[in-house]
Design an enzyme around this catalytic site. Structure first.
Site, PDB file in Angstrom:
ATOM      1  N   ARG A 145     102.351  30.452  70.884  1.00  0.00           N
ATOM      2  CA  ARG A 145     103.608  30.975  70.777  1.00  0.00           C
ATOM      3  C   ARG A 145     104.375  31.097  69.500  1.00  0.00           C
ATOM      4  O   ARG A 145     104.942  32.291  69.169  1.00  0.00           O
ATOM      5  CB  ARG A 145     104.694  30.595  71.940  1.00  0.00           C
ATOM      6  CG  ARG A 145     105.865  31.262  72.249  1.00  0.00           C
ATOM      7  CD  ARG A 145     106.745  30.933  73.318  1.00  0.00           C
ATOM      8  NE  ARG A 145     108.102  31.201  73.528  1.00  0.00           N
ATOM      9  CZ  ARG A 145     108.525  32.270  73.839  1.00  0.00           C
ATOM     10  NH1 ARG A 145     107.504  33.047  74.474  1.00  0.00           N
ATOM     11  NH2 ARG A 145     109.818  32.554  73.872  1.00  0.00           N
TER      12      ARG A 145
ATOM     13  N   ILE B 121     111.531  38.383  72.123  1.00  0.00           N
ATOM     14  CA  ILE B 121     110.574  37.453  73.093  1.00  0.00           C
ATOM     15  C   ILE B 121     110.969  36.896  74.168  1.00  0.00           C
ATOM     16  O   ILE B 121     112.253  36.137  73.843  1.00  0.00           O
ATOM     17  CB  ILE B 121     109.519  36.629  72.192  1.00  0.00           C
ATOM     18  CG1 ILE B 121     108.507  36.094  72.875  1.00  0.00           C
ATOM     19  CG2 ILE B 121     110.451  35.858  71.402  1.00  0.00           C
ATOM     20  CD1 ILE B 121     107.285  35.317  71.836  1.00  0.00           C
ATOM     21  N   SER B 122     110.564  37.051  75.224  1.00  0.00           N
ATOM     22  CA  SER B 122     111.445  36.661  76.588  1.00  0.00           C
ATOM     23  C   SER B 122     111.193  35.197  76.518  1.00  0.00           C
ATOM     24  O   SER B 122     110.284  34.510  75.778  1.00  0.00           O
ATOM     25  CB  SER B 122     110.722  37.170  77.912  1.00  0.00           C
ATOM     26  OG  SER B 122     111.124  38.522  77.828  1.00  0.00           O
ATOM     27  N   ALA B 123     112.153  34.449  77.134  1.00  0.00           N
ATOM     28  CA  ALA B 123     112.004  33.025  77.540  1.00  0.00           C
ATOM     29  C   ALA B 123     110.772  32.847  78.330  1.00  0.00           C
ATOM     30  O   ALA B 123     110.327  33.536  78.940  1.00  0.00           O
ATOM     31  CB  ALA B 123     112.988  32.689  78.337  1.00  0.00           C
TER      32      ALA B 123
END
Length: 681
Positions: free
Chosen positions: A314, A346-348
């Protein structure tokens, strides 16, 4: 005290017995003396402060006999009784002092026993950081706490350039680490962490309800000074730590000294900070720890998705952020507009996991993703559909398309195509798709993509109900209508620049503070009046509805979104007199030129601690709107509540909307393209 007063009765302050304890050579408590004193105080409630080579001991009972015995045993050289004068105002008033005493006592036994042991400073940073996060502080507010600590300590000279970056990186790891996940922990460590977290939460609630005499961050800085004192951290090391904490938050453009103190600069050991912080390790360990957390919390359940989370790095998709930040469960902004508002992120990772579990991608699937962002989600999808499947990810932003392309190429995701296109229009030339996923929020179902689903296909889309309340739906065709196979609470950055643009208008409240109100095009709101509505007189009511520890808010939010004409709007921020139900802000009902937001008050009853929901109205219709919201919450609690099964959802497109009906029209949400029906049990 009248019945309308939100302040609950408080017990009388404990009368602490106080003594100043002296040690051989006036050199302060040695590790041996600390061990003997800890044993002697076993099972008793106490706290202490180190001062000028002595120990200021405070106990809940007279400890004269105990200290006399320690003198006889030559552990201490003497002691003097005295009067304990708690720093009540420094800790925010009587309620804040009560919280401080709880922390003092929870931390003192271990801090005394650890006298002389290594890494005491690092343990303090972990505990204080847990408190800061629990208090709801954002990274810049945490940086301000460290600045306030620095202001109470001598200025420091920065470390040499060779050591500066590594020392800051080490501090950053500690500030972002999960304190409960230390590789090696002492007995009672988790209880200490829990005590600091609970103190942070309680202080935040007092701050939002206006019950503190000092600012929350100033009080947290005072807690830090006391924690460092208990851990016997020298003043110079406290100053160095504050310098590093400030630097983590605000970057490289700060002055050389962040303290306003006029005393001589301290000589901190930054290199020591660099070499002994070992609570987190490399990206692979951080990634595995993240996966373990999400499998334990049930965010991740499917073996293939779990493996994809372990394999996809990530942090490679957000190279401008810290490695540690990539594996913290929070969204990371990647683009903002001219006003500084986030328009892409960028989402959790927990949200990413939830949506992938909803999607159910399989090997060989053709997938369309609307919202390329950094390319991280597409890289996960590429693993799930390999070796014969393919992913098309699209975005309306050229910058994001270029960035996602670069990241996916670096990750060797050869079965992903990145295109500049409107996700709401789909990609008819590549249809049909087995799965279509929106990683951006929508105000309605984009009709073109429904026609691009293969038989048995599934659409996952975060769709707003009304106002700010949205859920991530997984829809599958059910004849001429659509069934919901999964539905999760989630909020995403809205669609923009396309045929299904979800227009959001943020209203900055005039006056002190940074409170903003989130509004959408379907809401009937006087946006100009809203700018000054919090300056209008308030009307406060309480509902009698009590939440306990762990009670979810999502169902009362959904209920209010249905039964209130304009739904609910997010209202984040802080300002004097604004007392929201969470540290980040509140949810508000809107009615033209008036609003009513949620608040809480804390209390105890036969079942234990509770938080009662309240409503505070502002504007010309403050009273009637507050009463309306109170009545709606009471109805939800009476007829449904958190103990009932979750509601169901049905959807039909505009041409077939009459095929989905509900006995209560409040739970029919009609939109231009679709009708959504909520079925409450």
């Amino acid at each position: 005290m009248n019945s309308e007063d939100e302040d609950l009765p408080l017990p009388g302050e404990l009368e602490w017995w106080h003594a100043t304890v002296r040690f051989p050579g006036d050199a302060g408590v040695s590790p041996e003396a600390a061990a003997a004193l800890t044993f002697a105080l076993s099972g008793q409630r106490f706290h202490f402060l180190r001062k000028e080579g002595t120990l200021r001991l405070r106990t809940g009972w007279p400890a004269a006999d105990l200290l006399d015995q320690l003198v006889a045993d030559q552990v201490v050289t003497g002691w003097t009784g005295g009067i304990y004068e708690p720093e009540t105002d420094a800790f925010g008033g009587p309620e804040g002092m009560d919280i401080a005493h709880e922390v003092f006592c929870a931390d003192s036994r271990a801090a005394l026993a650890e006298t002389g042991s290594p890494h005491a400073r690092e343990r303090c940073i972990l505990l204080l950081s847990a408190m800061h996060r629990a208090a709801g502080l954002d990274p810049f507010e945490i940086g301000d706490v460290w600045a306030k600590i620095a202001g109470l300590r001598p200025p420091v000279n920065p470390p040499e350039t060779a050591h500066q970056a590594s020392a800051i990186a080490a501090m950053r790891r500690l500030m972002n680490a999960d304190a409960t996940k230390r590789d090696t922990t002492e007995p009672g460590w988790r209880d200490r962490v829990a005590a600091f977290e609970e103190a942070g939460r309680r202080l935040a609630r007092l701050a939002t309800s206006g019950q503190l005499r000092r600012g929350l961050r100033a009080i947290l800085a005072h807690h830090a000074i006391f924690a460092f004192n208990r851990a016997a951290i020298p003043v110079a090391e406290q100053a160095a730590t504050a310098w590093l904490g400030w630097h983590v938050a605000f970057g490289d453009d700060q002055p050389t000294a962040v303290s306003t103190s006029q005393s001589a600069p301290a000589t901190p050991t930054f290199q020591r900070m660099e070499s002994i912080i070992t609570t987190t390790t490399g990206p692979a360990d951080l990634r595995n720890a993240m996966v373990e957390t999400f499998t334990g919390s049930d965010h991740l359940r499917t073996p293939a998705i779990i493996n994809a989370f372990r394999e996809v790095e990530r942090h490679r998709f957000i190279p401008d952020a810290d490695v540690e930040a990539a594996y913290v469960d929070d969204a990371v902004s990647i683009k903002r507009d001219q006003d500084g508002e986030m328009i892409s992120c960028i989402s959790a990772p927990s949200i990413v996991a939830i949506q992938l579990e909803q999607l159910g991608a399989q090997p060989g699937h053709k997938i369309l993703e609307a919202g390329a962002a950094t390319g991280y989600n597409a890289a996960l999808l590429a693993r799930l559909v390999a070796p014969r499947g393919h992913v098309w990810t699209v975005d309306v932003d050229t910058d994001l398309v270029n960035t996602a392309t670069k990241h996916l190429q670096a990750a060797d995701a050869s079965n992903v195509t990145v295109l500049l296109a409107d996700g709401a229009a789909g990609l008819p030339e590549q249809a049909p798709f087995d799965r279509i996923q929106f990683t951006v929020g929508a105000g309605d179902v984009p009709l073109p993509v429904l026609e691009q689903l293969a038989p048995g296909g599934r659409l996952v889309i975060p769709m707003r109900i009304r106002g700010s309340i949205s859920r991530s739906f997984a829809f599958e065709r059910d004849g001429q209508t659509w069934k919901t196979v999964s539905c999760e609470m989630a909020t995403f950055v809205p669609l923009r620049k396309g045929i299904c643009d979800d227009v959001r208008t943020l209203i900055s409240m005039a006056g002190e503070g940074n409170v903003r109100l989130e509004t959408y095009s379907e809401q009937l709101v006087d946006r100009e009046a809203m700018r000054t509505v919090l300056d209008e007189p308030s009307h406060k009511l309480y509902t009698g509805v009590k939440f306990r520890q762990g009670s979810p808010w999502e169902w009362v939010y959904l209920w209010l979104a249905c039964v209130l004409t304009n739904g609910l709007s997010r209202m984040p921020g802080q300002r004097p007199g604004f007392t929201p139900h969470f540290a980040w802000g509140s949810m508000a009902a809107l009615d033209g030129d008036s609003l009513a937001y949620l608040t809480i008050r804390e209390g105890d009853d036969a079942e234990g601690r509770f938080w009662e929901i309240g409503v505070i109205g502002h504007g010309p219709r403050a009273t009637s709107l507050a009463e309306q919201v109170v009545a709606a919450i009471q109805e939800w609690d009476r007829d449904y509540g958190n103990d009932a099964p979750a509601p169901g959802f049905r959807m039909a497109t505009a041409d077939h909307r009459d095929l989905v009906k509900a006995a209560d029209p409040r739970f029919i949400i009609d939109k231009p393209n679709s009708r959504l029906v909520i079925d409450w049990p």
